[in-house]
Write an enzyme that holds these catalytic residues in place. Structure first.
Site, short mmCIF file in Angstrom:
data_model
loop_
_atom_site.label_atom_id
_atom_site.label_comp_id
_atom_site.label_asym_id
_atom_site.label_seq_id
_atom_site.Cartn_x
_atom_site.Cartn_y
_atom_site.Cartn_z
N ASP A 8 34.39 38.00 34.36
CA ASP A 8 34.01 36.61 34.07
C ASP A 8 32.62 36.07 34.03
OD1 ASP A 8 34.24 37.08 36.66
OD2 ASP A 8 35.27 34.89 37.02
N ASP A 13 28.42 38.95 37.82
CA ASP A 13 29.32 39.98 37.17
C ASP A 13 28.07 40.52 36.14
OD1 ASP A 13 30.98 37.41 37.64
OD2 ASP A 13 32.52 38.75 36.53
N ASP A 238 30.25 41.28 42.79
CA ASP A 238 30.76 42.23 41.55
C ASP A 238 29.97 43.47 41.50
OD1 ASP A 238 32.68 40.48 41.29
OD2 ASP A 238 31.76 39.46 39.40
C1 BDR Z 1 34.04 36.56 43.08
O1 BDR Z 1 34.09 34.92 42.69
C2 BDR Z 1 33.20 35.06 41.47
O2 BDR Z 1 32.52 33.62 41.58
C3 BDR Z 1 32.07 36.12 41.33
O3 BDR Z 1 31.94 36.48 40.15
C4 BDR Z 1 32.99 37.12 41.94
O4 BDR Z 1 33.49 37.98 41.09
C5 BDR Z 1 33.61 36.30 44.33
O5 BDR Z 1 34.59 35.51 45.04
CA CA Z 2 33.34 37.75 38.75
#
Ligand code: BDR
Ligand code: CA
Length: 310
Positions: A8, A13, A238
């Site tokens: 996402d 990411d 991530d």
């Molecule tokens: C996760 O939540 C998202 O905001 C970030 O991309 C990560 O995957 C961290 O809690």
């Molecule tokens: Ca993420």
């Protein structure tokens, strides 16, 4: 080994995808997008932009636009309204692949049975629906590497719950109960592995297109981190899961545990229960990463950003 990245994007990411594609790009069959940090239209555009930036020909499939039961939630406060730190990048020239992410996952798992892993960086909605639609893939997925949950019960979205689990607890519960082997990087490990101002400065100095684009998005996260924690630097959750999938030696401490997801509770919806009691007949379903090598992860990321692609 073949890979699908479910994601996402999202600033962290982006860090994970850039690094994974730099090291394992040739083995990535596709990227599947999901609702999460921002709406699906933004996460899909961002995934397309990243593939384009890395100069790779990897298909991007759009997945679930919302969680299984609850209304969607976003994390625009940390990722910007576009999921990319309000960098307002031009639209990607590539277009999304035909077909649904869930069907792509099922089809590719069958084609590469026993030789395919998933790297999941967002809410687990696509994976849960794929498992529900075709149960036989549980035996064919070699492993799921994921950023999700907590190891000490200290959440980021609620006191007890981490964003990727909190935004679709039913999906996470399905995945953790599926029997597929899982390696989890939880929230607390990500905070412990935060990059300080030294690494942030190194990132700013990188002069490739990928480096400059990431640095632009990163400034938003650096400002938000300072404002919310008083600490200088950036937490790229991530990225840790991606590096663990590329090179397991970045994981310095881990534990085999049973993990389950709380879907009820007044305060605890989305809490990841960790049961590591060795003498109680507990059957582990996950490797929980509790310590990672910050300097190795930083080197891998800096190398990926410096990778000349155009
Ligand atoms: C996760 O939540 C998202 O905001 C970030 O991309 C990560 O995957 C961290 O809690
Ligand atoms: Ca993420």
């Amino acid at each position: 080994m073949k890979w699908i990245i479910d994601t996402d994007p999202g600033i962290d990411d982006a860090a994970a995808i850039i690094t994974f594609l730099a090291y394992r790009g040739e083995d990535v069959l596709g990227i599947t997008t999901v609702h999460g940090n921002v709406g699906i239209e933004h996460t899909t555009k961002n995934a397309l932009r990243l593939v384009e930036l890395m100069g790779m020909d990897i298909p991007v499939y759009k997945g679930l636009t919302q969680p299984l039961l609850q209304p969607p939630a976003t994390a625009t406060a940390f990722h910007g309204s576009d999921g990319f730190g309000d960098a307002h990048l031009p639209d990607p020239t590539r277009t999304v692949a035909c077909g649904h992410a869930v069907d792509f996952i099922i089809d590719q798992v069958h084609r590469h049975a026993g030789d395919i892993c998933l790297l999941t960086l967002g809410p687990l909605s696509n994976i849960a629906v794929a498992l529900a639609k075709d149960r036989s893939i549980t035996r064919e997925i070699r492993e799921i590497y994921m950023m999700a949950g907590t190891c000490r019960g200290r959440g980021n979205t609620t006191a007890a719950s981490e964003f990727n689990v909190y935004t679709d607890p039913e999906a996470a519960a399905i995945v953790f109960a599926s029997g597929v082997p899982i390696t989890v990087v939880p929230w607390e490990t990500c905070v412990d592995t935060m990059f300080g101002p030294d690494v942030v400065e190194e990132i700013r100095k990188i002069e490739t297109t990928v480096g400059r684009t990431f640095a632009k998005a990163m400034e938003f996260a650096v400002k938000k981190t300072l404002a919310s924690t008083g600490r200088e630097g950036v937490v790229l959750c991530d990225l840790l899961a991606a590096c663990a999938a590329i090179d397991p030696s970045v994981v310095l401490e881990s534990e085999k545990v049973l993990m389950r997801v709380e879907t009820g509770g007044v305060y605890s919806r989305g809490f990841t229960m960790v049961d590591g009691r060795p003498n109680r007949g507990v059957q582990p379903n996950a490797v929980l990463c509790t310590g990672c090598d910050r300097s190795k992860i930083a080197s891998m990321f800096l190398a990926a950003l410096g990778h000349k692609t155009n």
